[in-house]
Design an enzyme around this catalytic site. Structure first.
Site, PDB file in Angstrom:
ATOM      1  N   THR A 103      -8.181  -1.921   1.779  1.00  0.00           N
ATOM      2  CA  THR A 103      -7.739  -2.947   0.824  1.00  0.00           C
ATOM      3  C   THR A 103      -8.344  -4.305   1.109  1.00  0.00           C
ATOM      4  O   THR A 103      -8.974  -4.897   0.216  1.00  0.00           O
ATOM      5  CB  THR A 103      -6.208  -3.010   0.771  1.00  0.00           C
ATOM      6  OG1 THR A 103      -5.698  -1.737   0.375  1.00  0.00           O
ATOM      7  CG2 THR A 103      -5.740  -4.069  -0.210  1.00  0.00           C
ATOM      8  N   SER A 108      -7.131   4.311  -1.542  1.00  0.00           N
ATOM      9  CA  SER A 108      -6.900   2.867  -1.436  1.00  0.00           C
ATOM     10  C   SER A 108      -8.151   2.060  -1.746  1.00  0.00           C
ATOM     11  O   SER A 108      -8.055   0.949  -2.282  1.00  0.00           O
ATOM     12  CB  SER A 108      -6.397   2.521  -0.031  1.00  0.00           C
ATOM     13  OG  SER A 108      -5.117   3.041   0.188  1.00  0.00           O
ATOM     14  N   ASP A 141       0.839  -1.206   0.000  1.00  0.00           N
ATOM     15  CA  ASP A 141       0.000   0.000   0.000  1.00  0.00           C
ATOM     16  C   ASP A 141       0.869   1.250   0.000  1.00  0.00           C
ATOM     17  O   ASP A 141       1.741   1.412   0.854  1.00  0.00           O
ATOM     18  CB  ASP A 141      -0.913  -0.001   1.227  1.00  0.00           C
ATOM     19  CG  ASP A 141      -2.093   0.950   1.076  1.00  0.00           C
ATOM     20  OD1 ASP A 141      -1.863   2.119   0.726  1.00  0.00           O
ATOM     21  OD2 ASP A 141      -3.232   0.527   1.309  1.00  0.00           O
ATOM     22  N   HIS A 199       2.133   8.828   4.321  1.00  0.00           N
ATOM     23  CA  HIS A 199       1.238   9.892   4.802  1.00  0.00           C
ATOM     24  C   HIS A 199       1.910  10.725   5.890  1.00  0.00           C
ATOM     25  O   HIS A 199       1.736  11.946   5.942  1.00  0.00           O
ATOM     26  CB  HIS A 199      -0.057   9.291   5.347  1.00  0.00           C
ATOM     27  CG  HIS A 199      -1.059   8.922   4.311  1.00  0.00           C
ATOM     28  ND1 HIS A 199      -1.690   9.855   3.502  1.00  0.00           N
ATOM     29  CD2 HIS A 199      -1.551   7.711   3.922  1.00  0.00           C
ATOM     30  CE1 HIS A 199      -2.527   9.251   2.679  1.00  0.00           C
ATOM     31  NE2 HIS A 199      -2.460   7.937   2.911  1.00  0.00           N
ATOM     32  N   ASP A 222      -1.218  -0.060  -4.682  1.00  0.00           N
ATOM     33  CA  ASP A 222      -2.496   0.529  -5.064  1.00  0.00           C
ATOM     34  C   ASP A 222      -2.325   1.960  -5.554  1.00  0.00           C
ATOM     35  O   ASP A 222      -3.132   2.478  -6.308  1.00  0.00           O
ATOM     36  CB  ASP A 222      -3.490   0.470  -3.905  1.00  0.00           C
ATOM     37  CG  ASP A 222      -2.902   0.941  -2.585  1.00  0.00           C
ATOM     38  OD1 ASP A 222      -1.698   1.277  -2.532  1.00  0.00           O
ATOM     39  OD2 ASP A 222      -3.644   0.973  -1.582  1.00  0.00           O
ATOM     40  N   HIS A 223      -1.238   2.614  -5.123  1.00  0.00           N
ATOM     41  CA  HIS A 223      -0.925   4.001  -5.484  1.00  0.00           C
ATOM     42  C   HIS A 223       0.401   4.336  -4.820  1.00  0.00           C
ATOM     43  O   HIS A 223       0.963   3.516  -4.084  1.00  0.00           O
ATOM     44  CB  HIS A 223      -2.013   4.967  -4.986  1.00  0.00           C
ATOM     45  CG  HIS A 223      -2.316   4.786  -3.529  1.00  0.00           C
ATOM     46  ND1 HIS A 223      -1.458   5.211  -2.525  1.00  0.00           N
ATOM     47  CD2 HIS A 223      -3.362   4.196  -2.899  1.00  0.00           C
ATOM     48  CE1 HIS A 223      -1.967   4.886  -1.344  1.00  0.00           C
ATOM     49  NE2 HIS A 223      -3.115   4.257  -1.544  1.00  0.00           N
ATOM     50  N   GLU A 245      -1.250  -7.796   2.286  1.00  0.00           N
ATOM     51  CA  GLU A 245      -1.035  -6.355   2.151  1.00  0.00           C
ATOM     52  C   GLU A 245      -0.030  -5.851   3.183  1.00  0.00           C
ATOM     53  O   GLU A 245      -0.222  -6.025   4.391  1.00  0.00           O
ATOM     54  CB  GLU A 245      -2.329  -5.562   2.313  1.00  0.00           C
ATOM     55  CG  GLU A 245      -2.093  -4.069   2.056  1.00  0.00           C
ATOM     56  CD  GLU A 245      -3.233  -3.171   2.492  1.00  0.00           C
ATOM     57  OE1 GLU A 245      -3.448  -2.145   1.810  1.00  0.00           O
ATOM     58  OE2 GLU A 245      -3.899  -3.460   3.506  1.00  0.00           O
ATOM     59  N   ASP A 268       2.136   2.801   3.251  1.00  0.00           N
ATOM     60  CA  ASP A 268       1.280   3.956   2.999  1.00  0.00           C
ATOM     61  C   ASP A 268       1.235   4.893   4.203  1.00  0.00           C
ATOM     62  O   ASP A 268       1.300   6.117   4.057  1.00  0.00           O
ATOM     63  CB  ASP A 268      -0.127   3.457   2.672  1.00  0.00           C
ATOM     64  CG  ASP A 268      -1.140   4.577   2.522  1.00  0.00           C
ATOM     65  OD1 ASP A 268      -0.974   5.403   1.611  1.00  0.00           O
ATOM     66  OD2 ASP A 268      -2.097   4.619   3.317  1.00  0.00           O
ATOM     67  N   HIS A 309      -1.798  11.028  -1.396  1.00  0.00           N
ATOM     68  CA  HIS A 309      -1.424  10.147  -2.504  1.00  0.00           C
ATOM     69  C   HIS A 309      -0.993  10.968  -3.716  1.00  0.00           C
ATOM     70  O   HIS A 309      -1.271  12.169  -3.794  1.00  0.00           O
ATOM     71  CB  HIS A 309      -2.606   9.262  -2.893  1.00  0.00           C
ATOM     72  CG  HIS A 309      -3.089   8.379  -1.794  1.00  0.00           C
ATOM     73  ND1 HIS A 309      -4.238   7.622  -1.895  1.00  0.00           N
ATOM     74  CD2 HIS A 309      -2.592   8.121  -0.560  1.00  0.00           C
ATOM     75  CE1 HIS A 309      -4.423   6.940  -0.776  1.00  0.00           C
ATOM     76  NE2 HIS A 309      -3.437   7.237   0.049  1.00  0.00           N
TER      77      HIS A 309
END
Length: 446
Positions: free
Chosen positions: A134, A81, A32, A259, A297-298, A250, A255, A410
């Site tokens: 997710t 996500s 992620d 952030h 996912d990004h 995951e 992620d 993101h």
């Protein structure tokens, strides 16, 4: 709004190399937030400085292509996500926040649900709570990712769709109004709440494991720094059967590091994912009828390796850290900031300027809290000393490594795709995230 699971996705077979035989087992791995800069950073983070060569990592060994990630939301191009996981799980674009539903909030069949309908076992392994965006996008159908309790309830109410659930989430599954853990136990599941218990569970019953209130601790702070790898090993062991299985893994908190603009925590999460992929390398060697597909996912945070016009990135201090910046900040909040104590927390020696900055941040924030309390006590309580120190700790680390960030959210960057095992060549080259799901549907239906 919780939805049922009546409709099915119509899948157009993807253009690919001829499929000789479909894999028995399919393992989908999502890093992620793991844009291409993260895998590059990890290569340099793991580099052996005593050799002239920059060594390859497990990511380099299995890179096969790239994927776009945009959602179906008026050409904004930047996904969340939920929308991206729904694309990866159903082969359909949707709006940000959607969990397994289309633009009109109608449920879409997921690859996990298709695998279960075909008689395969299924499972999820995550470092977030198991009802996060997710995993939920593979298991549930809901108009909003924020409906955490509804999503958790659907794991029972809409039918039990997996044989293994491992991750966090006590807050949502053991509530005053409902104890979903007991309901899973009543449905024949073995429940575990410690990593150690994973090693002794038998494989004759489905497995439900929750290891923290929400997401798991940062890898740098957890009792097992490679907890994703440990959970993945337990899951593959529990899922093996004659008809095969589909497993979602995951690495959720790459992620979260993005952030937070926290390069140290992010590299800890990347290392946990890398150890998981190294395990899967050996697993595929002994189970050649297994396909492993890995992507993100990004990308998150817009991380830059080299900042302020200086042509260098220096991950040396990241290799020495024994705890997360968040953990360091918490310790600095409750202890005097001394040179000895601070060097011990960082596990490297701070300069006088770095130490002075931390002392000043703590002093100024405490003064701000006291001054604000005189005129607005409620506002003063919202000023977080721990948050101010966390920002200062990250600034020290960014300065040492010369790491830059462009966002706390993101980005629209394409993400890497990795594959190993049976039919891995199907995932070569550029593709959209929906193409990945289309190819998995195709393989499941062979």
């Amino acid at each position: 709004m919780s939805c049922g699971n009546e409709s099915k996705t119509t899948v157009t077979p993807a253009e690919s190399a001829p499929v000789i035989s479909a894999p028995k087992n399919i393992i989908m791995v999502v890093g992620d937030g793991m844009g291409p800069t993260y895998t590059t950073a990890y290569r340099y983070f793991k580099d052996d400085p005593t050799t002239p060569k920059v060594e390859n990592t497990v990511f380099d060994r299995h890179l096969v292509g790239m994927s776009s990630t945009y959602p179906d939301t008026h050409h904004s191009y930047v996904t969340d996500s939920a929308a991206s996981a729904t694309a990866l799980s159903t082969a359909n674009k949707t709006y940000n926040g959607a969990i397994g539903v289309d633009m009109d909030k109608n449920p879409l069949e997921t690859v996990l649900e298709r695998a279960k309908s075909l008689g395969k076992k299924t499972g999820i392994v995550v470092t977030s709570q198991i009802n996060h965006a997710t995993p939920a996008s593979y298991l549930a159908h809901n108009e909003s990712r924020q409906n955490y309790n509804e999503i958790a309830d659907s794991y029972i109410d809409d039918g039990i769709k997996a044989d293994v659930y491992l991750g966090g989430g006590w807050k949502y599954f053991i509530r005053d109004d409902r104890n979903l853990v007991n309901e899973f136990k009543d449905n024949g599941f073995t429940y575990v709440d410690s990593y150690q218990a994973l090693e002794t569970t038998t494989t004759d019953k489905p497995l439900f494991g929750l290891f923290d209130k929400k997401g798991l601790p940062w890898a740098l702070d957890d009792t097992n720094m490679h907890r994703l790898s440990s959970m993945a090993k337990a899951a593959t062991k529990h899922l093996e059967n004659q008809k095969g299985y589909f497993l979602l893994i995951e690495a959720s908190q790459i992620d979260w590091g993005g952030h937070a603009n926290d390069i140290a925590a992010a590299m800890g999460e990347m290392d946990d994912l890398a150890k998981t992929l190294e395990y899967l390398e050996t697993y595929v060697k002994s189970h050649p009828d297994t396909l492993v597909v890995v992507t993100a996912d990004h990308s998150t945070g817009g991380v830059t390796l080299g900042a302020h016009g200086v042509y260098e990135w220096k991950p040396e201090v990241l290799r020495t850290m024994l705890q997360s910046p968040a953990s360091i900040a918490k310790a600095l909040e409750t202890n005097d900031i001394t040179k000895t104590k601070t060097n011990e927390l960082f596990n490297f020696e701070l300069t006088e300027d770095e130490l002075s900055t931390l002392i000043t941040v703590k002093s100024d924030t405490l003064k701000n809290i006291q001054i604000t309390a005189i005129t607005d006590e409620a506002k003063s309580k919202k000023i977080s000393l721990e948050k101010a120190l966390y920002t200062a700790v990250k600034k020290v680390i960014d300065g040492r490594t010369n790491t830059g960030w462009t966002s706390s959210g993101h980005t629209a960057a394409d993400v890497p795709v990795f594959a190993l095992g049976s039919n891995k060549d199907m995932f070569n080259g550029y593709q959209d995230n929906t193409d990945i799901a289309k190819k998995i549907f195709t393989l499941l239906d062979k």
